[in-house]
Design a protein around this motif. Structure first.
Motif, PDB file in Angstrom:
ATOM      1  N   PHE A   1      61.173  39.470  14.864  1.00  0.00           N
ATOM      2  CA  PHE A   1      60.019  38.573  14.830  1.00  0.00           C
ATOM      3  C   PHE A   1      60.450  37.156  15.198  1.00  0.00           C
TER       4      PHE A   1
ATOM      5  N   TRP B   1      61.176  37.051  18.855  1.00  0.00           N
ATOM      6  CA  TRP B   1      59.980  37.130  19.694  1.00  0.00           C
ATOM      7  C   TRP B   1      59.237  35.799  19.720  1.00  0.00           C
ATOM      8  N   ILE B   2      59.066  35.198  18.543  1.00  0.00           N
ATOM      9  CA  ILE B   2      58.219  34.011  18.457  1.00  0.00           C
ATOM     10  C   ILE B   2      58.920  32.808  19.100  1.00  0.00           C
TER      11      ILE B   2
ATOM     12  N   PHE C   1      58.492  31.592  23.019  1.00  0.00           N
ATOM     13  CA  PHE C   1      57.362  30.826  23.546  1.00  0.00           C
ATOM     14  C   PHE C   1      57.753  29.367  23.737  1.00  0.00           C
TER      15      PHE C   1
ATOM     16  N   PHE D   1      53.765  28.300  15.668  1.00  0.00           N
ATOM     17  CA  PHE D   1      53.464  29.048  16.878  1.00  0.00           C
ATOM     18  C   PHE D   1      52.460  28.282  17.736  1.00  0.00           C
TER      19      PHE D   1
ATOM     20  N   THR E   1      52.926  25.917  20.872  1.00  0.00           N
ATOM     21  CA  THR E   1      53.042  26.349  22.265  1.00  0.00           C
ATOM     22  C   THR E   1      51.748  26.131  23.042  1.00  0.00           C
TER      23      THR E   1
ATOM     24  N   ARG F   1      48.048  23.164  27.012  1.00  0.00           N
ATOM     25  CA  ARG F   1      47.758  24.361  27.809  1.00  0.00           C
ATOM     26  C   ARG F   1      46.278  24.467  28.161  1.00  0.00           C
TER      27      ARG F   1
END
Lengths: 308, 371
Positions: A84, A87-88, A91, B345, B348, B352
């Motif tokens: 995990f 994967w994260i 980005f 997260f 990101t 965009r």
């Protein structure tokens, strides 16, 4: 029989025994972190992985009555956490250190959440080999009662040391860690390599956690890991990303952790809590001594964010 | 329609909003997604997420009582979050605020006991200074090690948090121990006149005001002063800052020391307003929740205020969730962890979405093509 009967010899003996007992989780977490960092990524979340691994191992061992199944489950849980993280982090704009902190909190939270029912029951322990059987002195016997995981860890560090130098997989991890561009030029995908390296690192950290709950201290509590996963990060830097160095450094840290209890057993109780902090103080001193503002560390992977 | 968004008709207010929309919408969306994921988690363990969020609302903000409870918990979070947010402006990830809180509390308790007999305003002021000094030296050292020895601040600050807790245990067990504290070693209790009371008409201590003021001052420092400007430059590119002749070293040490000072102040407030003495309860995890608050607020001191209140509310509702839904007390930790991951997260997604770019709004032809 208490330690004072063999006098001050009890202290080095207790430190040796403690080093062997306490170092095992350090060995596994630091080897895992070494693989991850060699690939150019840092995973601070191993602290959470360690705690979650400890809980998983204990829970599965209680339910199946097999410590080895517990160990496997912990390794699998660690693998999931590692994958995990891997994967994260691929980005754009996602910081691997910050994700590590978040996974540290999340892993601990999940472990406490699911671990509540396992605080009471007793799980079967992992087996140990009594290397001290030749001696009549209980301290010697206790000090040389070596858990199989310690031996596996020792062998694993030699294998990894060899593999980093001599195998294609070792070369791939090192190239990716040193330069993403060079890796791409070789037709490698840095993200995939780092994903796998972080996954393997997580699995090893899960095994380290399993040792904590299934052997020493040998029960599941919410305070089972006090920063071992994080100290492993510093330990890997100290060991210069060398698996053999990780093994030696883990023994050193284990010994430092055993200092307080060893001194207490011969009646030195002054400064007990400060001795308890010895591994952290040692880590900090080592980091100060080995860091330099003018040059990057020898042996540091070029892509690693904390040593740039 | 397009003419409405044309450059000539673009009202200043709309542009102001458009330029900041991204910074509001993305964290809010991340919060919602985090809560949605947590709903799935709660469903998976066989409980009702609707009941959970309802309980959470009731426990955190549903009544005047629970609002006050949340605000009380927000007070130390404000200061703990500043300990992360200020160094973050210099590009440093300091996560060991817990250590500064603990030592700030011990320092304040020691001074408060040592000065007993003196007039109360002087003692409370001295306690605040002692708490800030203890925390400031602790995190300032992290900054100094970072700049002068290149020691990674994330790891060193965390190691120092463990050392600080050991140091507190040693002091509270040994030299500073009140012989009357049997089961829970503590320092001698502060005299009542040295305790910090509640804000009039509320059941919330003055620490909330201190925290809010600290956030506002930090915002002014970062946004409106040349030190803040210099810090932002150094945070962007150390080399560039040095070439510009900025004293990067003192800047880093000063900012980290101030950050640690705020965390130390949180410890002082815990001692002077809540505990009444320094003991192991000081390590209650505010330092770690503070990390989450700072990241959720994207290290903006003003945004820390609402976020700290929100997370104070989530913290405060933990007990009620435990009792009413028969869930472990770590439930809120899982929620916080999930939100934290989703927030990180979401980094990101900045830049965009074309919809968030006001320059594109001025060129409707571009918007239509890319939307």
């Amino acid at each position: 029989m208490d330690a004072t009967e063999i006098g001050l010899w009890g202290v080095p003996l207790a430190i040796l025994g403690g080093a062997i007992r306490v170092s095992t989780p350090f060995i596994f977490v630091s080897l895992g972190e070494a693989i991850t960092e060699r690939s150019g990524r840092i995973n601070l979340g191993l602290e959470g992985t360690l705690v979650f691994g400890a809980m998983t191992a204990y829970g599965v061992a209680v339910m199946t009555n097999s410590p080895w199944l517990g160990l496997l489950a912990a390794a699998f849980a660690g693998l999931c956490f590692g994958l995990f993280h891997g994967w994260i982090c691929k980005f754009r704009g996602v910081n691997d250190i910050a994700i590590g902190i978040a996974l540290m909190l999340f892993g601990s939270g999940l472990a406490f959440f699911f671990g509540k029912p396992f605080i009471k029951p007793k799980a079967p322990n992992l087996p140990a080999i009594p290397f001290g059987g030749w001696s009549d002195i209980p301290q010697v016997q206790a000090a040389l009662d070596v858990n199989v995981l310690f031996l596996i860890g020792a062998v694993l560090s030699v294998i990894l040391w060899w593999a980093f130098r001599n195998t294609r997989a070792g070369l791939i991890v090192r190239v990716v860690g040193d330069s993403s561009d060079a890796a791409r030029a070789m037709g490698l995908n840095p993200d995939t390599v780092r994903l796998l390296a972080t996954g393997v690192g997580g699995a090893l950290a899960g095994i380290g956690g399993a040792y904590l709950s299934l052997y020493y201290p040998g029960s599941w509590t919410e305070r089972i890991s006090s920063g071992q996963g994080l100290m492993a990060v510093a330990l890997v830097i100290f060991a210069r990303w060398n698996p053999l160095g990780c093994f030696a450094a883990a023994l050193l840290f284990g010994g430092a952790g055993a200092l307080g209890p060893a001194l207490q057993s011969v009646g030195v109780t002054q400064g007990y809590y400060l001795f308890y902090a010895a591994p952290y103080i040692l880590t900090l001193i080592i980091m100060i001594a080995t860091s330099s503002p003018t040059r990057s560390l020898a042996g540091a992977p070029g892509e690693l964010s904390i040593t740039k | 329609m397009p003419a409405l968004f044309g450059a000539r008709f673009y009202p200043a207010a709309l542009e102001w909003i458009a330029r900041r929309a991204e910074a509001f919408v993305i964290p809010l969306a991340a919060l919602v997604v985090g809560m949605a994921l947590f709903s799935l988690f709660i469903l998976a363990v066989g409980k009702s997420p609707i009941l959970l969020y309802e309980t959470m609302w009731r426990g955190g903000f549903g009544s005047w009582f629970s609002v006050q409870n949340s605000l009380s918990r927000a007070a130390p979070l404000l200061l703990a979050a500043l300990c992360v947010a200020l160094p973050a402006r210099l590009g440093l990830v300091v996560i060991g605020g817990e250590g500064a809180i603990v030592l700030g509390g011990v320092g304040a308790a020691a001074i408060g006991v040592a000065l007993s007999g003196a007039p109360s305003p002087i003692v409370i002021l001295a306690m605040g200074v002692a708490g800030m000094a203890a925390g400031g030296i602790w995190i300032g050292a992290v900054g100094a090690l970072r700049h002068y020895r290149a020691v990674n601040e994330t790891i060193s600050s965390l190691l120092m948090a463990y050392i600080a807790i050991a140091l507190m245990n040693q002091l509270v067990e040994g030299p500073l121990r009140d012989p009357a504290s049997l089961n829970k070693p503590s320092t001698q209790p502060l005299a009542d006149i040295y305790r910090i009371g509640n804000i009039p008409g509320m059941d919330v201590h003055w620490g909330l005001v201190v925290g809010v003021v600290a956030c506002i001052l930090s915002w002014v420092l970062i946004e409106k002063t040349r030190w803040g400007f210099a810090a932002r430059i150094a945070g962007g590119n150390v080399r560039a800052a040095q070439v510009q002749g900025l004293a990067v070293g003192p800047l880093i040490v000063g900012f980290t020391a101030l950050a640690g000072g705020f965390a130390g102040l949180a410890g002082m407030l815990e001692v002077a307003a809540v505990q009444g003495s320094a003991n192991a309860s000081l390590a209650a995890g505010y330092g770690y929740t503070g990390i989450l608050v700072a990241f959720l607020a994207r290290h903006n001191p003003l945004a820390i205020i609402p976020v700290a209140i929100l997370l104070g509310g989530i913290d405060a509702s933990g007990g009620l969730i435990q009792r009413r839904m028969d869930l472990p007390d770590a439930t809120v930790l899982v929620l916080q962890g999930m939100i934290f991951i989703v927030i990180l997260f979401s980094e990101t997604f900045y830049g965009r979405f074309k919809a968030f770019n006001p320059d594109l709004w001025k060129r409707p032809d571009l918007v239509r093509r890319t939307a």
